[in-house]
Design a protein around this motif. Structure first.
Motif, PDB file in Angstrom:
ATOM      1  N   PRO A  12       0.818  -1.207   0.000  1.00 10.53           N
ATOM      2  CA  PRO A  12       0.000   0.000   0.000  1.00 10.53           C
ATOM      3  C   PRO A  12       0.856   1.263   0.000  1.00 10.53           C
ATOM      4  O   PRO A  12       1.969   1.280   0.542  1.00 10.53           O
ATOM      5  CB  PRO A  12      -0.800  -0.115   1.302  1.00 10.53           C
ATOM      6  N   ALA A  13       0.325   2.300  -0.609  1.00  6.85           N
ATOM      7  CA  ALA A  13       0.986   3.600  -0.645  1.00  6.85           C
ATOM      8  C   ALA A  13      -0.069   4.672  -0.388  1.00  6.85           C
ATOM      9  O   ALA A  13      -1.276   4.394  -0.376  1.00  6.85           O
ATOM     10  CB  ALA A  13       1.667   3.813  -1.999  1.00  6.85           C
ATOM     11  N   TYR A  14       0.409   5.892  -0.189  1.00  6.26           N
ATOM     12  CA  TYR A  14      -0.491   7.021   0.036  1.00  6.26           C
ATOM     13  C   TYR A  14      -0.306   8.032  -1.084  1.00  6.26           C
ATOM     14  O   TYR A  14       0.772   8.150  -1.682  1.00  6.26           O
ATOM     15  CB  TYR A  14      -0.197   7.685   1.380  1.00  6.26           C
ATOM     16  N   GLY A  15      -1.379   8.770  -1.355  1.00  6.70           N
ATOM     17  CA  GLY A  15      -1.295   9.797  -2.371  1.00  6.70           C
ATOM     18  C   GLY A  15      -2.344  10.865  -2.177  1.00  6.70           C
ATOM     19  O   GLY A  15      -3.290  10.702  -1.392  1.00  6.70           O
ATOM     20  N   VAL A  16      -2.183  11.951  -2.907  1.00  8.99           N
ATOM     21  CA  VAL A  16      -3.139  13.056  -2.917  1.00  8.99           C
ATOM     22  C   VAL A  16      -3.926  12.964  -4.216  1.00  8.99           C
ATOM     23  O   VAL A  16      -3.338  12.892  -5.308  1.00  8.99           O
ATOM     24  CB  VAL A  16      -2.424  14.411  -2.804  1.00  8.99           C
ATOM     25  N   VAL A  17      -5.237  12.938  -4.111  1.00 11.94           N
ATOM     26  CA  VAL A  17      -6.104  12.865  -5.291  1.00 11.94           C
ATOM     27  C   VAL A  17      -6.283  14.281  -5.831  1.00 11.94           C
ATOM     28  O   VAL A  17      -6.755  15.173  -5.123  1.00 11.94           O
ATOM     29  CB  VAL A  17      -7.455  12.229  -4.952  1.00 11.94           C
ATOM     30  N   GLU A  18      -5.900  14.466  -7.097  1.00 12.20           N
ATOM     31  CA  GLU A  18      -5.930  15.788  -7.710  1.00 12.20           C
ATOM     32  C   GLU A  18      -6.673  15.740  -9.039  1.00 12.20           C
ATOM     33  O   GLU A  18      -6.750  14.691  -9.684  1.00 12.20           O
ATOM     34  CB  GLU A  18      -4.498  16.291  -7.956  1.00 12.20           C
ATOM     35  N   GLN A  19      -7.207  16.896  -9.407  1.00 11.87           N
ATOM     36  CA  GLN A  19      -7.849  17.026 -10.710  1.00 11.87           C
ATOM     37  C   GLN A  19      -6.792  17.341 -11.747  1.00 11.87           C
ATOM     38  O   GLN A  19      -5.952  18.232 -11.560  1.00 11.87           O
ATOM     39  CB  GLN A  19      -8.890  18.149 -10.673  1.00 11.87           C
ATOM     40  N   GLU A  20      -6.807  16.619 -12.839  1.00 11.97           N
ATOM     41  CA  GLU A  20      -5.883  16.879 -13.950  1.00 11.97           C
ATOM     42  C   GLU A  20      -6.704  16.909 -15.224  1.00 11.97           C
ATOM     43  O   GLU A  20      -7.033  15.861 -15.793  1.00 11.97           O
ATOM     44  CB  GLU A  20      -4.811  15.796 -14.017  1.00 11.97           C
ATOM     45  N   GLY A  21      -7.067  18.109 -15.654  1.00  6.23           N
ATOM     46  CA  GLY A  21      -7.990  18.231 -16.771  1.00  6.23           C
ATOM     47  C   GLY A  21      -9.349  17.701 -16.376  1.00  6.23           C
ATOM     48  O   GLY A  21      -9.931  18.121 -15.372  1.00  6.23           O
ATOM     49  N   ASP A  22      -9.869  16.754 -17.153  1.00  8.33           N
ATOM     50  CA  ASP A  22     -11.161  16.153 -16.840  1.00  8.33           C
ATOM     51  C   ASP A  22     -11.032  14.905 -15.980  1.00  8.33           C
ATOM     52  O   ASP A  22     -12.042  14.268 -15.649  1.00  8.33           O
ATOM     53  CB  ASP A  22     -11.896  15.784 -18.141  1.00  8.33           C
ATOM     54  N   ASP A  23      -9.820  14.538 -15.632  1.00  7.26           N
ATOM     55  CA  ASP A  23      -9.581  13.275 -14.938  1.00  7.26           C
ATOM     56  C   ASP A  23      -9.030  13.497 -13.534  1.00  7.26           C
ATOM     57  O   ASP A  23      -8.528  14.575 -13.191  1.00  7.26           O
ATOM     58  CB  ASP A  23      -8.586  12.427 -15.740  1.00  7.26           C
TER      59      ASP A  23
END
Length: 259
Positions: A12-23
């Motif tokens: 498992p890893a951790y991350g920041v969910v970000e908007q990139e264009g429409d995705d």
């Protein structure tokens, strides 16, 4: 900031969910952000390419709060509590978004309960309500799955609410959120069955943190479930339950019969 815990098929890893264009993408960070400063690794993955896990596995405990909406207390035939009604479940009950919820073989009446969950970010003991929100790391969606028949027959709630996989959390933790007036909705196979707001909590989030911390030292990663609005009901094998909390997202899980 939306903090996710995920896997690409390995650790498992951790991350920041970000908007990139429409995705949406997950920008990976090093270490557990509850305990470490956020440092980006430079790795970025489309959200659709990762498997989201429970955003937190409590190292200590999950504290549930019962009958914290007046309409839910009424539908269950209970009086309104004069102080928060606490119960504890083990961290082995925690599962993640998309994980099948195993319906306990000894129960024939499993219920969904959509809720706002609070993730604690600092060790705290006997905190005053006006300081309580400063101890929060963030918020996520929860389904307080309950074996209603066992809850009634046992007279206490450990087995009915603490069985393996019965506390899905996710899809991620939102760290920047005001919990005072959030819409909480639950859908069963796409049909809305619960629709409430945290403004109707009998005991608000700050009061709950303060109250719980009078009895239990809260540790980073501990989770408090804040209660469910009216509309709880039975779920059958093969059905899917979605819990959506305004400002966070949607937690979705299928239900399967445990073997």
């Amino acid at each position: 900031m939306r903090i996710a815990r995920f896997t690409l098929g390995e650790d498992p890893a951790y991350g920041v969910v970000e908007q990139e264009g429409d995705d949406l993408v997950v920008a990976q960070i090093g270490g557990d952000p509850i305990y470490q400063q956020i440092a980006f690794t430079g790795q970025r993955y489309p959200l659709d390419d990762v498997r989201l896990l429970s955003p937190v596995i409590p190292r200590s405990k999950v504290i549930g709060i019962g009958r914290n909406y007046a309409d839910h207390a009424k539908e269950m035939g209970n009086e309104l509590p004069t102080e928060p009604l606490m119960f504890m479940v083990p961290n082995t009950a925690v599962s993640g978004p998309g994980d099948p919820v195993p319906m306990l073989a000894t129960s024939s009446n499993i219920h969904y309960e959509g809720e706002l969950a609070v993730v604690i970010g600092k060790m705290v003991r006997a905190v005053e309500p006006e300081l309580a929100l400063a101890t929060v790391f963030g918020y996520t969606c929860a389904n307080d799955v309950t074996a209603r028949d066992l809850q009634k027959s046992d007279g206490q709630w450990s087995r009915a609410k603490g069985f393996d996989g019965s506390k899905p959390l996710g899809p991620w933790i939102e760290t920047d959120l005001d919990p005072s007036n959030l819409r909480v909705q639950t859908r069963l196979d796409g049909e809305t069955v619960q629709d409430g707001s945290t403004k109707d909590l009998i005991f608000d989030v700050a009061t709950l943190i303060s109250y719980v911390s009078q009895s239990f030292t809260l540790l980073p990663g501990d989770v408090i479930l804040t209660g469910t609005p009216a509309g709880v009901g039975q779920v059958q094998e093969g059905q899917r339950v979605e819990v959506e909390v305004e400002g966070i997202g949607t937690l979705s899980n299928p239900f399967v019969r445990a073997r």
